[in-house]
Write a protein that holds these residues in place. Structure first.
Motif, PDB file in Angstrom:
ATOM      1  N   LEU A  35      13.650  -1.980  56.994  1.00  0.00           N
ATOM      2  CA  LEU A  35      12.793  -0.907  57.499  1.00  0.00           C
ATOM      3  C   LEU A  35      13.364  -0.282  58.773  1.00  0.00           C
ATOM      4  O   LEU A  35      13.008   0.844  59.127  1.00  0.00           O
ATOM      5  N   ASP A  36      14.274  -1.004  59.442  1.00  0.00           N
ATOM      6  CA  ASP A  36      14.889  -0.465  60.652  1.00  0.00           C
ATOM      7  C   ASP A  36      15.670   0.813  60.361  1.00  0.00           C
ATOM      8  O   ASP A  36      15.761   1.687  61.222  1.00  0.00           O
ATOM      9  N   VAL A  37      16.215   0.939  59.159  1.00  0.00           N
ATOM     10  CA  VAL A  37      16.989   2.141  58.810  1.00  0.00           C
ATOM     11  C   VAL A  37      16.078   3.361  58.673  1.00  0.00           C
ATOM     12  O   VAL A  37      16.574   4.482  58.598  1.00  0.00           O
ATOM     13  N   LEU A  38      14.774   3.146  58.647  1.00  0.00           N
ATOM     14  CA  LEU A  38      13.837   4.252  58.486  1.00  0.00           C
ATOM     15  C   LEU A  38      13.400   4.845  59.826  1.00  0.00           C
ATOM     16  O   LEU A  38      12.587   5.767  59.865  1.00  0.00           O
ATOM     17  N   ASP A  39      13.947   4.328  60.920  1.00  0.00           N
ATOM     18  CA  ASP A  39      13.672   4.860  62.261  1.00  0.00           C
ATOM     19  C   ASP A  39      12.182   5.000  62.555  1.00  0.00           C
ATOM     20  O   ASP A  39      11.723   6.048  63.016  1.00  0.00           O
ATOM     21  N   ASP A  40      11.419   3.966  62.264  1.00  0.00           N
ATOM     22  CA  ASP A  40       9.979   3.939  62.553  1.00  0.00           C
ATOM     23  C   ASP A  40       9.202   5.059  61.859  1.00  0.00           C
ATOM     24  O   ASP A  40       8.140   5.466  62.312  1.00  0.00           O
ATOM     25  N   GLU A  41       9.737   5.546  60.749  1.00  0.00           N
ATOM     26  CA  GLU A  41       9.077   6.614  59.995  1.00  0.00           C
ATOM     27  C   GLU A  41       7.762   6.117  59.388  1.00  0.00           C
ATOM     28  O   GLU A  41       6.793   6.860  59.310  1.00  0.00           O
ATOM     29  N   VAL A  42       7.752   4.843  58.945  1.00  0.00           N
ATOM     30  CA  VAL A  42       6.551   4.241  58.361  1.00  0.00           C
ATOM     31  C   VAL A  42       6.416   2.809  58.840  1.00  0.00           C
ATOM     32  O   VAL A  42       7.387   2.173  59.223  1.00  0.00           O
ATOM     33  N   THR A  43       5.196   2.310  58.786  1.00  0.00           N
ATOM     34  CA  THR A  43       4.923   0.913  59.114  1.00  0.00           C
ATOM     35  C   THR A  43       5.169   0.051  57.876  1.00  0.00           C
ATOM     36  O   THR A  43       5.307   0.579  56.761  1.00  0.00           O
ATOM     37  N   LEU A  44       5.204  -1.253  58.059  1.00  0.00           N
ATOM     38  CA  LEU A  44       5.376  -2.156  56.923  1.00  0.00           C
ATOM     39  C   LEU A  44       4.271  -1.958  55.878  1.00  0.00           C
ATOM     40  O   LEU A  44       4.576  -1.829  54.685  1.00  0.00           O
ATOM     41  N   PRO A  45       2.987  -1.913  56.254  1.00  0.00           N
ATOM     42  CA  PRO A  45       1.959  -1.689  55.237  1.00  0.00           C
ATOM     43  C   PRO A  45       2.137  -0.357  54.503  1.00  0.00           C
ATOM     44  O   PRO A  45       1.939  -0.278  53.286  1.00  0.00           O
ATOM     45  N   GLN A  46       2.527   0.686  55.238  1.00  0.00           N
ATOM     46  CA  GLN A  46       2.762   1.966  54.585  1.00  0.00           C
ATOM     47  C   GLN A  46       3.944   1.869  53.619  1.00  0.00           C
ATOM     48  O   GLN A  46       3.896   2.408  52.510  1.00  0.00           O
ATOM     49  N   PHE A  47       4.988   1.161  54.030  1.00  0.00           N
ATOM     50  CA  PHE A  47       6.148   1.005  53.143  1.00  0.00           C
ATOM     51  C   PHE A  47       5.768   0.230  51.885  1.00  0.00           C
ATOM     52  O   PHE A  47       6.249   0.547  50.794  1.00  0.00           O
ATOM     53  N   ARG A  48       4.933  -0.767  52.032  1.00  0.00           N
ATOM     54  CA  ARG A  48       4.498  -1.534  50.857  1.00  0.00           C
ATOM     55  C   ARG A  48       3.822  -0.610  49.850  1.00  0.00           C
ATOM     56  O   ARG A  48       4.062  -0.709  48.649  1.00  0.00           O
ATOM     57  N   LEU A  49       2.995   0.305  50.334  1.00  0.00           N
ATOM     58  CA  LEU A  49       2.352   1.259  49.439  1.00  0.00           C
ATOM     59  C   LEU A  49       3.393   2.181  48.806  1.00  0.00           C
ATOM     60  O   LEU A  49       3.351   2.441  47.596  1.00  0.00           O
ATOM     61  N   LEU A  50       4.350   2.666  49.588  1.00  0.00           N
ATOM     62  CA  LEU A  50       5.410   3.499  49.027  1.00  0.00           C
ATOM     63  C   LEU A  50       6.185   2.751  47.940  1.00  0.00           C
ATOM     64  O   LEU A  50       6.515   3.318  46.893  1.00  0.00           O
TER      65      LEU A  50
END
Length: 163
Positions: A35-50
């Protein structure tokens, strides 16, 4: 006869338990660092949904909630932020207009792809430290573990899924 815990599963021997716990921490660490490569674009919970939307495609929000093991209102809040950022879109089911659906946008897909690509590269880097024979052994062992777990921990299971 093996001893069991409250949920009736056989207890692991200490060495196996330690190796599995350490492997779980390592794999979770790789997933989190991706998730570090996403530059804080989304949180972990948001990424899980994505990630769920990437795997399932357009899906009713209630199904996304069940898949993640979350309350529907929590998924609604996560979706609100993702829609506002342009990473997800809301829609309706053509047969049931009252059913709200969620799906990835191109931006959301790009985030999932970036994190997944980093994970694959990092795992390849880690595996490259092993001999070809050991790589095959790891692959075979993890394949057996995945098979033993069955669908219970898969993305489409209707239970909490660690992504």
């Amino acid at each position: 006869m093996p001893s069991t815990r409250d949920h009736g599963a056989p207890e692991l021997d200490p060495e196996t338990a330690s190796v599995l716990q350490t492997a779980t921490r390592m794999l979770a660490g790789v997933a989190l660092r991706s998730l570090d490569v996403l530059d804080d674009e989304v949180t972990l919970p948001q990424f899980r949904l994505l990630a769920v939307l990437a795997e399932l495609g357009p899906v009713p929000s209630g199904q996304a909630a069940r898949t993640l093991g979350l309350d529907p209102s929590t998924v609604t809040r996560l979706a609100d932020r993702l829609v506002a950022a342009g990473h997800a879109a809301r829609g309706t089911n053509p047969r049931h207009r009252g059913v709200v659906t969620l799906e990835l946008t191109a931006s959301g897909q790009d985030l999932v792809t970036a994190a997944s690509t980093w994970r694959r590269q990092e795992l390849a880097r880690i595996m490259a430290r092993l001999t070809t024979r050991d790589q095959a052994a790891v692959t075979a062992a993890l394949g057996l573990l995945i098979e033993a777990a069955g669908d219970e921990y898969g993305i489409t299971a209707y239970s909490p899924v660690p992504l």
